[in-house]
Design a protein around this motif. Sequence first.
Motif, PDB file in Angstrom:
ATOM      1  N   THR A  74       0.870  -1.168   0.000  1.00 51.40           N
ATOM      2  CA  THR A  74       0.000   0.000   0.000  1.00 51.40           C
ATOM      3  C   THR A  74       0.910   1.222   0.000  1.00 51.40           C
ATOM      4  O   THR A  74       2.080   1.131   0.372  1.00 51.40           O
ATOM      5  CB  THR A  74      -0.976  -0.023   1.194  1.00 51.40           C
ATOM      6  N   HIS A  75       0.397   2.347  -0.438  1.00 50.53           N
ATOM      7  CA  HIS A  75       1.243   3.509  -0.701  1.00 50.53           C
ATOM      8  C   HIS A  75       0.764   4.729   0.066  1.00 50.53           C
ATOM      9  O   HIS A  75      -0.439   4.903   0.300  1.00 50.53           O
ATOM     10  CB  HIS A  75       1.231   3.803  -2.207  1.00 50.53           C
ATOM     11  N   HIS A  85       5.997   6.204  -0.469  1.00 44.03           N
ATOM     12  CA  HIS A  85       6.275   5.408   0.727  1.00 44.03           C
ATOM     13  C   HIS A  85       5.434   4.142   0.626  1.00 44.03           C
ATOM     14  O   HIS A  85       4.219   4.207   0.448  1.00 44.03           O
ATOM     15  CB  HIS A  85       5.909   6.185   1.987  1.00 44.03           C
ATOM     16  N   THR A  86       6.054   2.983   0.717  1.00 42.36           N
ATOM     17  CA  THR A  86       5.351   1.717   0.550  1.00 42.36           C
ATOM     18  C   THR A  86       5.364   0.910   1.843  1.00 42.36           C
ATOM     19  O   THR A  86       6.381   0.845   2.535  1.00 42.36           O
ATOM     20  CB  THR A  86       5.988   0.884  -0.575  1.00 42.36           C
ATOM     21  N   PHE A  87       4.236   0.304   2.128  1.00 39.86           N
ATOM     22  CA  PHE A  87       4.052  -0.502   3.328  1.00 39.86           C
ATOM     23  C   PHE A  87       3.398  -1.817   2.952  1.00 39.86           C
ATOM     24  O   PHE A  87       2.574  -1.869   2.042  1.00 39.86           O
ATOM     25  CB  PHE A  87       3.107   0.204   4.312  1.00 39.86           C
ATOM     26  N   PRO A  95       9.262  -1.244   4.086  1.00 37.31           N
ATOM     27  CA  PRO A  95      10.552  -1.751   3.629  1.00 37.31           C
ATOM     28  C   PRO A  95      11.343  -0.835   2.696  1.00 37.31           C
ATOM     29  O   PRO A  95      12.559  -0.924   2.645  1.00 37.31           O
ATOM     30  CB  PRO A  95      10.195  -3.052   2.914  1.00 37.31           C
ATOM     31  N   PHE A  96      10.665   0.049   1.957  1.00 39.58           N
ATOM     32  CA  PHE A  96      11.388   0.910   1.008  1.00 39.58           C
ATOM     33  C   PHE A  96      10.482   2.023   0.514  1.00 39.58           C
ATOM     34  O   PHE A  96       9.257   1.980   0.695  1.00 39.58           O
ATOM     35  CB  PHE A  96      11.918   0.109  -0.189  1.00 39.58           C
ATOM     36  N   VAL A  97      11.105   3.007  -0.101  1.00 37.49           N
ATOM     37  CA  VAL A  97      10.389   4.072  -0.805  1.00 37.49           C
ATOM     38  C   VAL A  97      11.000   4.178  -2.194  1.00 37.49           C
ATOM     39  O   VAL A  97      12.111   3.702  -2.438  1.00 37.49           O
ATOM     40  CB  VAL A  97      10.476   5.439  -0.095  1.00 37.49           C
ATOM     41  N   SER A  98      10.264   4.807  -3.094  1.00 36.64           N
ATOM     42  CA  SER A  98      10.828   5.088  -4.405  1.00 36.64           C
ATOM     43  C   SER A  98      10.506   6.527  -4.778  1.00 36.64           C
ATOM     44  O   SER A  98       9.514   7.095  -4.324  1.00 36.64           O
ATOM     45  CB  SER A  98      10.284   4.117  -5.455  1.00 36.64           C
TER      46      SER A  98
END
Length: 149
Positions: A74-75, A85-87, A95-98
């Motif tokens: 989910t973003h 931002h990802t969850f 765990p990470f963002v892009s």
Amino acid sequence: MIQTRHGSCHCGAVKFAVDIDLAPPGQRSPPLRTAEWFASTMRCNCSFCRKTRMWKNHVPAESFRLLQGAGELTHYRFGEGGIDHTFCRICGVYPFVSASEPVMGGDFYCINIACLDDVSDDEYAAAPIRYEDGANDDWGHAPRVTSYL
């Protein structure tokens, strides 16, 4: 040195691989991008990093591979919305963002290195950390107090 590491969220629904350098100064590979963001792990005191306890490391987009769980992500975007931002929607781990920023050489991922599954305690302890004062939009300098980061 740059090594392929594997990471995941807490429940394991999201898995990824990343080519990343966590080595201490003097043992690091030349960075894949010359911008300072790619030369160290980072801790930030901005409202988001502070609340999520993000310990990040920037990597070029070509160094990141999502292996599993795209449908479980989910973003969240805030402010100008430039950072994704990802969850994991199941366990809530971040765990990470892009994002894509010309000043940073284009597309990149920001890995939450605490989500890497194959890093030893000694490697974490030796990883270089650069501090950012994001709370004051002073990304090039450390905040006055860093011990809580």
